[in-house]
Design an enzyme around this catalytic site. Structure first.
Site, mmCIF file in Angstrom:
data_model
loop_
_atom_site.group_PDB
_atom_site.id
_atom_site.type_symbol
_atom_site.label_atom_id
_atom_site.label_comp_id
_atom_site.label_asym_id
_atom_site.label_seq_id
_atom_site.Cartn_x
_atom_site.Cartn_y
_atom_site.Cartn_z
ATOM 1 N N HIS A 168 36.612 45.031 51.364
ATOM 2 C CA HIS A 168 37.920 45.647 51.633
ATOM 3 C C HIS A 168 38.089 46.915 51.033
ATOM 4 C CE1 HIS A 168 37.443 43.423 47.727
ATOM 5 N NE2 HIS A 168 38.133 44.255 47.068
ATOM 6 N N ARG A 214 49.677 44.991 50.388
ATOM 7 C CA ARG A 214 49.588 45.331 49.192
ATOM 8 C C ARG A 214 48.839 44.508 47.893
ATOM 9 N NH1 ARG A 214 52.866 49.592 49.109
ATOM 10 N NH2 ARG A 214 54.733 49.504 50.832
ATOM 11 N N ASP A 215 48.180 45.279 47.384
ATOM 12 C CA ASP A 215 47.587 44.677 46.164
ATOM 13 C C ASP A 215 48.445 43.967 45.081
ATOM 14 O OD1 ASP A 215 44.361 45.071 44.733
ATOM 15 O OD2 ASP A 215 45.873 44.227 43.520
ATOM 16 N N ILE A 216 47.989 42.791 44.817
ATOM 17 C CA ILE A 216 48.935 41.927 43.843
ATOM 18 C C ILE A 216 49.045 42.465 42.394
ATOM 19 C CG2 ILE A 216 47.207 40.162 42.967
ATOM 20 C CD1 ILE A 216 49.302 37.919 43.751
ATOM 21 N N VAL A 258 36.282 40.241 44.761
ATOM 22 C CA VAL A 258 36.461 39.489 46.226
ATOM 23 C C VAL A 258 35.664 39.665 46.904
ATOM 24 C CG1 VAL A 258 38.412 38.742 47.859
ATOM 25 C CG2 VAL A 258 39.033 39.281 45.510
HETATM 26 P P1 AMP Z 1 37.935 44.467 43.877
HETATM 27 O O1 AMP Z 1 37.607 44.381 42.694
HETATM 28 O O2 AMP Z 1 37.264 45.680 44.705
HETATM 29 O O3 AMP Z 1 36.971 42.883 44.640
HETATM 30 O O4 AMP Z 1 39.147 44.054 44.271
HETATM 31 C C1 AMP Z 1 40.037 42.926 44.596
HETATM 32 C C2 AMP Z 1 41.387 43.302 44.478
HETATM 33 O O5 AMP Z 1 42.004 42.151 45.306
HETATM 34 C C3 AMP Z 1 42.078 43.354 43.055
HETATM 35 O O6 AMP Z 1 42.573 44.472 43.125
HETATM 36 C C4 AMP Z 1 43.124 42.486 43.101
HETATM 37 O O7 AMP Z 1 44.318 42.654 42.465
HETATM 38 C C5 AMP Z 1 43.320 42.123 44.621
HETATM 39 N N1 AMP Z 1 43.881 40.634 44.848
HETATM 40 C C6 AMP Z 1 43.288 39.499 44.480
HETATM 41 N N2 AMP Z 1 43.997 38.629 45.056
HETATM 42 C C7 AMP Z 1 45.031 39.010 45.800
HETATM 43 C C8 AMP Z 1 46.181 38.516 46.601
HETATM 44 N N3 AMP Z 1 46.228 37.162 46.551
HETATM 45 N N4 AMP Z 1 46.895 39.426 47.176
HETATM 46 C C9 AMP Z 1 46.703 40.826 47.243
HETATM 47 N N5 AMP Z 1 45.620 41.228 46.247
HETATM 48 C C10 AMP Z 1 44.947 40.282 45.646
#
Ligand code: AMP
Length: 116
Positions: free
Chosen positions: A101, A30-32, A97
């Site tokens: 993903h 799950r996204d945080i 990130v």
């Molecule tokens: P993006 O902008 O496509 O790179 O999305 C990165 C996603 O990673 C964002 O929606 C963040 O909320 C999510 N995210 C970052 N760190 C974590 C984590 N530790 N656990 C879960 N989701 C994360």
């Protein structure tokens, strides 16, 4: 060699995450910061920084992202109403990130895709 992100630590279970699925090729959690009632990230276990780095040898893992998305959408009960799959690439794509993903978003009407 690409630099690891926090997602590699999640795959190795070195930091906590709500992992919904994991196999030899992919991990889903799950996204945080959920942007919808269901917001799940599905990632290849192999560190591929961006879609620009994808190789033909990655096709099995990248195809698996879609079958896992389909299964999780069913599990989340959002398959019939529908959902959105998003993969961002680099700064103009909004990638934060640098480990490829797929976002699985659903559970409410998402409206038109943002183009700006
Ligand atoms: P993006 O902008 O496509 O790179 O999305 C990165 C996603 O990673 C964002 O929606 C963040 O909320 C999510 N995210 C970052 N760190 C974590 C984590 N530790 N656990 C879960 N989701 C994360």
């Amino acid at each position: 060699m690409a630099e690891e992100t926090i997602f590699s630590k999640i795959i190795r279970k070195e930091i906590p995450a709500d992992i919904l699925y994991q196999d030899d090729l992919v991990t889903a959690f799950r996204d945080i910061t959920p942007r919808a009632p269901s917001h799940i990230l599905i990632i290849p276990n192999k560190l591929i920084p961006t879609i620009n780095d994808v190789e033909e040898s990655d096709e099995l893992a990248l195809g698996r992202l879609f079958t896992v998305a389909r299964k999780l959408a069913e599990q989340e009960n959002i398959a019939e109403d529908g959902y959105r799959l998003i993969v961002n690439c680099n700064s103009h794509g909004g990638q934060e990130v640098y480990h490829v993903h797929m976002h699985l978003l659903g559970g409410k009407p998402l409206g038109p895709l943002l183009m700006d």
